[in-house]
Each structure stands twice: as C-alpha cells, then as structure tokens.
Design a protein around this motif. Structure first.
Motif, short mmCIF file in Angstrom:
data_model
loop_
_atom_site.label_atom_id
_atom_site.label_comp_id
_atom_site.label_asym_id
_atom_site.label_seq_id
_atom_site.Cartn_x
_atom_site.Cartn_y
_atom_site.Cartn_z
N ALA A 403 0.87 -1.26 -0.06
CA ALA A 403 0.00 -0.25 -0.02
C ALA A 403 0.94 1.23 0.02
O ALA A 403 0.57 2.13 -0.49
N ASN A 404 2.05 1.23 0.63
CA ASN A 404 2.90 2.38 0.76
C ASN A 404 3.45 2.81 -0.59
O ASN A 404 3.66 3.81 -0.96
N LEU A 405 3.81 1.60 -1.50
CA LEU A 405 4.03 1.87 -2.87
C LEU A 405 3.00 2.67 -3.64
O LEU A 405 3.15 3.53 -4.32
N TRP A 406 1.69 2.09 -3.47
CA TRP A 406 0.50 2.55 -4.36
C TRP A 406 0.57 4.29 -3.83
O TRP A 406 0.32 5.00 -4.60
N ASN A 407 0.72 4.29 -2.46
CA ASN A 407 0.69 5.82 -2.00
C ASN A 407 1.85 6.74 -2.64
O ASN A 407 1.47 7.86 -3.19
N ALA A 408 2.92 6.19 -2.84
CA ALA A 408 4.13 6.91 -3.32
C ALA A 408 3.88 7.13 -4.88
O ALA A 408 4.19 8.47 -5.13
#
Length: 672
Positions: A403-408
């Motif tokens: 999810a953090n990659l999608w956030n980035a």
C-alpha cells in the motif's frame, strides 16, 4: 487509553503520516486519507457501501472492493496490529492466541521475532510523535525487543527484523526504539551467514532464499554493519540461478527439477521490492533482465485477474499468501513503470480487492486472528497454526508495504476504478494462455513445464504442468489437473488421487502421471481450448523424490469449453503389467449428489455433474468433516471415489472423465 480512543487514534494514523509525523519517508508511511477521518469505529459500517453492480459479481467480490486501499489498511489492518501489540506488552513470552502459546519452545515459528519487529514498527512510524500513544508504542517496542532477543529467529525472521531496523533508522527512531545492548546483540544475530556458506551457497534451502540472503546483506549495508560486497555477490547468485534454471524467466525452486508454483511467479516481485526498499541499482544489463522477468510475472497475473481478489490456486503455501503474491508483484511493477497507465488502474483495483478479501475472509473476527487453520481451512504443515502470530503480522506487513508503494505513486488515497469498468477490462482478456516455465524449446530441460490458463467469462481455471519435485510431487496441489477457486482445489500435504489415476502395481508400488510431462501443445478452437501432452514414464510415489518408472506411458487430452471440462488419458503398458488396483477421486464443493452408474449430478454448487469411464466402481460420500478434504478456503463437501479390481494391463487403457459446471459462473472470494 480506552478502546474507543485507541480506534479513533488508529483511524487518524494514515492522515498524519505524510505530514511528517513519526519521521520517515513516503514509502514507509501511509498516505493522507481523502476527507475527514472516520471516528470511533473500524468496522464496515464506517465505510461507504459500494455502488450496486451485477448481482453475480457483487456476490463474488468483497464488500470493500471500491474503497481506497488506505482506508482498508488504516481502519481494518492497523487496529489488528494494535491489538497484538497490547497483548504482547501484557503477556510477553506467555502470549497466547486462539489457544496457541506463540513463543513456546516447540512452536516451530522460526521467524517470529522478526515478524513482530516489522509489524510493530508500523505503529511507531505511523503515529505522530506528539500523540500520547507514541510514548506507549516506543516503550512497548523497546520492551518487546528486549524480551524476544534470545528467542529463535532465522532466515526470513532475520530479514524482517533487519528491515524493521532500517525503517526505524530512516524515521530517526532506531536509538529510541531499541536499547543499545539489544541493538548490539542484533548486529550479531541478524546475519545472512547463518544460512549461507562462505562461498555464498545456500545451506539446505530452496533457491528463493537467495533473495532473502541478498535482502539481509543489503539492509546490513544500510545499517552500516556490512560493506556492499555481499549484497552484490548474492544478487548475482540469484540472477545466475534464474539464467541457468529459468529459461522463460520464472524461478524453479529446485536446481532444474521443475518445481514451479506460487513462488515462481512471486520471486521476481520480491526481488524488485527489495531493490526498491534498499535503493540498490543493478547494472543496466541486469536491470533490463529483471524488468523483463517482472513483466512476464505481470502477464501471468493479468491472465488470472478476477473480481474476487483470488490469487495463485495451485502448489504449496497458499491460503492468504496465494493472494498477496499477486499484490507484491503488481505494486512493484506499477512503481517501476513496467505497467502502462491503464494497467496501473487495473492493478490498483485488484490490490484493493486482495486487501478487502483479507479483512473480510482471511481475518476471523471470532478468533481475533487470521484464520488459515480452522473451520474447514487447511494449509501446509510449514505454515501450521503454531505460527499464528507471525502469519498475522507478515501478511499485514505485505499489505501495508505494498500500500505504501501505491501511496508513493499517488493511488493509495484514491478509490479504485468502479467494478463495472474493472469487469469490462477483464472481459477483454484472452480466453486462454500458455505460460512457459521450462522445456518446450529443446533446451536444457528434458520435460515441459508451464501453466495453462482458461477463462470462462469471469471464472479462471489453471492447469499446472509442473513437477512438485522432492516432497511435493505426490501431493495433489501439484497435479496436472484443473484448479479454480472454490470449485476445483487440491489439499495441502495430501496424496489422494484428485482427478488423475493412481496405479498400485502388483509389487504394491504406486505410480501416478505427475512428473514427466512433455510435448505440450495447446489449440484454441472457437470457445474450446485443447491441451495435449505425453509422459514417457510414470512417477513412482514410494519416496520423497520422483522416481521414473517406465512400466506405463501415457498421453493426455484436455478440452476446456464453457460449462464443461473433459480429460481423456490413454495408458500404455510396457509388456504385461500386473496391477492390484487403479483409483481416482473427485473432491467437490458441491452437494446433493445423485448417482446413476458412473454418472453423478449435484443439486447445489458450481459443479453440476461428473461422469467417469474406464474404471468400474464409483461411489459418492460426504467428506465435509474429513480434514484430508479441507482446502485452503474451506472444506470439500463430496468425494466421488472410483476404482478398478486387480488385473493384468496388457493393452492400452483409456480413462475419461467429464466435469460439468454452471456457466457463466464467477469464483467468489469465499466458498458459496
């Protein structure tokens, strides 16, 4: 802090993260949520219902499929970690979850301290330093690190722990969160050399552990504990294995035996995730190879996309890990621009479905835990219930860090594309695909290894043409039979002959058509897919490794068409062969069986009929209470068992079965 206050705090964690609270960078924090935080609840009642869609699709997909990924993580996954945090602080090494003493000496969880470290790090990193709860998290984290320092922590656990320390260091929290004495011990304990020899070969581990070793070495370098040399060498070891045993870019878990499964699709995603995590830049040539391999895994996943968030359906170590394998690959591919803009939207929508399925199906509110073991569910002994806490935390970690990659990339706070648009895209995918793993081209591999995928509308069928190799070759999750979520499934660690015969010879040796597949050919004729292959020997199952037995050879033809699958086998003996019995089973989720001769019909369930020719005696029985028929998602209900009497096989024998199912149908995220 009262429970309601705790839940309010956790619903605001995501909104605070990118504002600089808790330190760290965007890849280690959850993005700010759109709109105001929902107060006082983490249940689905706090989240807007999805837009109405086709009833079949609505019944098959999780209810939260159209919610932003961050919303699911912040309101459903972080509160789960928080509950485990409180329990660990209170019960310490006596922590017990659903009757399991998680730190017991014989628990078998060799990775637990590392999984605890990474799981609890998200509470620290995503909590504002100004919040009163931050101090409690900080003190608790330090205490947990101290009292777990001498518990067993190997390989994957070392990776998770080292990754947690790097995240804390980036956030400026490492020295506060871990005492100097414990950190000094960790510097010695968290070392890839515990499972890698001085020549950088693995110590009795499957080849995916090259990725684990590389990751640890690189993280140690980032902590200042290691030069860059070890990580560079281990990355090359991993690359060389791919080049040697993975002609088509998919990892063979063995040195050429042909075990291709979930990890074969996932491993390149893990490698790229570790490169992203550690900021390592391979050479230009290696980067091109890695991106090419990643794209090939993406293409396998595209062929298997579905509304339910279902992942890999065959092989070992499935349950929730079958789903998260897809989200790990897709998030890395999106972040590295291996996907185009449309594919990114589709991948994010699918990642959201995987997270939604996790909280709605895999997490059991009654158990207050992930459930891969109870209520008719079963997974390999490798992931036994003794690992209950570690599995909760590692799966939560996978969902959060992806999810953090999608956030980035600007996605995590956004709602995914609507279900109608998502389904419209699925309807454009090819009806069938053949993914080549090894063989086919006359190269080093003697036998063909691959995966056939057939789509009947929104239902996906996988036909794995692989070798389970040592240990797994005789277990039915690796058989060359159709797999489709909550309709056709193998059962972990079991050997009953699902949809393929087992010959018990006159000397009591059992032979199955499992490991020596070659001459694979596929042909699509209108809506029908034909798959043909031969085997120049049977697989003798008396040992852990496949043993080539040429007393019988075979040729197989599959026909996949809407609503029906047919398999026809011709088994040819070498001379006269005494056979004590031949057995074949079909384990089904369907119920209400009616038998007429060797034809069976079902009153309920996706499978509506099954007919067998070539074996004389067939019976049906209720197996819903038999653990040997518990699949990763739930129990099979009916077993049709067929057999033949002792005979001499002196001419070709044809065995044919026809399986009929409801069409159109959609594989649900849970058994229906």
């Amino acid at each position: 802090m009262h429970v309601k206050q705790r839940l309010i705090l956790l619903s605001t964690i995501a909104a605070a993260a990118l504002a600089g609270c808790g330190g760290g960078d965007a890849s280690d924090n959850l993005a700010r949520e759109q709109g105001s935080a929902v107060k006082g609840s983490t249940g689905t009642g706090s989240i807007k219902p999805i837009t109405p869609v086709d009833p079949l699709v609505a019944a098959a997909q999780p209810a939260l499929s159209e919610q932003p990924l961050n919303t699911i993580v912040a309101k459903r996954i972080l509160p789960q970690i928080d509950r485990f945090f409180d329990q660990l602080v209170a019960q310490r090494l006596d922590t017990e979850i659903d009757g399991v003493k998680v730190f017991a000496a014989n628990s078998g969880d060799k990775f637990l301290p590392g999984k605890v470290a990474i799981g609890m790090s998200y509470l620290l990193i995503n909590t504002p330093t100004s919040d009163p709860k931050f101090a409690a998290y900080l003190a608790g984290y330090k205490d947990i690190a101290d009292f777990t320092i001498d518990t067993t922590n190997e390989s994957w656990g070392i990776y998770y722990y080292t990754s947690a320390l790097v995240k804390l260091k980036k956030a400026g929290l490492l020295e506060q969160a871990v005492s100097p004495a414990t950190l000094e011990k960790l510097r010695t304990k968290l070392d890839f050399r515990t499972f890698v020899r001085p020549d950088y070969s693995l110590i009795n581990l499957p080849t995916n552990y090259y990725g684990v070793a590389f990751s640890i070495a690189r993280l140690r370098y980032l902590l200042g504990w290691e030069t860059a040399e070890a990580s560079e060498v281990l990355l090359q070891k991993m690359m060389n294995h791919y080049k040697t045993f993975s002609a088509f870019g998919f990892s063979d878990e063995t040195d050429g035996s042909g075990r291709f499964d979930r990890y074969s699709i996932l491993l390149i995603g893990e490698i790229m995730q570790r490169l992203i995590e550690t900021g390592m830049e391979p050479s230009a040539g290696d980067t091109a190879l890695l991106r090419g391999w990643l794209r090939q895994s993406v293409d396998v996943i595209k062929a298997n996309l579905n509304p339910a968030g279902n992942g890999v359906s065959f092989g070992r170590s499935l349950a929730a890990y079958g789903d998260t394998a897809f989200t790990e690959v897709l998030s890395a591919a999106a972040h590295l621009n291996v996907l185009n803009a449309e594919e990114k939207d589709i991948a994010y929508a699918f990642a959201t479905r995987i997270a939604a399925k996790y909280v709605e199906f895999w997490y059991d509110e009654e158990m207050q835990s992930l459930n891969m073991w109870e209520k008719g569910r079963r997974v390999d002994s490798y992931r036994g219930k003794a690992r209950i806490l570690g599995e909760n935390l590692s799966l939560s970690h996978q969902l959060i860090y992806t999810a953090n990659l999608w956030n980035a990339d600007g996605y995590g706070t956004k709602a995914p594309i609507g279900t109608s648009q998502f389904v419209s895209y699925l309807n454009t995918l090819p009806r069938s695909t053949l993914t080549k793993f090894a063989g086919f081209d006359g190269g080093a591999a003697t036998y063909d290894r691959g995966l056939v995928t057939y789509r009947d509308g929104l239902r996906v069928f996988n036909l794995p043409l692989v070798n389970g190799a040592t240990t797994y070759h005789r277990t039915n999750p690796y058989f060359a039979v159709p797999h489709s979520y909550n309709m056709l499934s193998g059962v972990a660690d079991t050997r009953w002959p699902q949809l393929q015969p087992q010959f018990t010879m006159s000397n009591n040796q059992a032979l199955i058509p499992a490991s020596y597949i070659k001459n694979v050919q596929t042909q699509e004729l209108g809506s029908t897919l034909k798959v043909n292959y031969t085997q120049d020997a049977m697989d003798r199952t008396t040992g852990g490794e496949p043993v080539k037995d040429t007393r019988i050879t075979s040729k197989t033809e599959y026909s996949f068409e809407p609503g029906q699958i047919t398999r026809i086998d011709t088994y040819t003996p070498t001379g006269n062969q005494g056979v004590n019995k031949i057995e074949l089973e079909f384990g089904s989720f369907s119920t209400g069986v009616t038998q007429v001769g060797n034809s069976f019909s079902f009153a309920s369930g996706d499978v509506t009929g099954f007919t067998l020719e070539g074996l004389s005696n067939c019976t049906a029985s209720d197996v819903s209470a038999n653990v040997d028929y518990n699949t990763p998602t739930g129990p099979l209900k009916t077993a049709i068992k067929c057999s033949s009497a002792a005979s001499t096989l002196n001419a070709p024998l044809t065995i044919k079965w026809v399986l009929k199912y409801r069409s159109p149908s959609i594989a649900s995220f849970k058994p229906q």
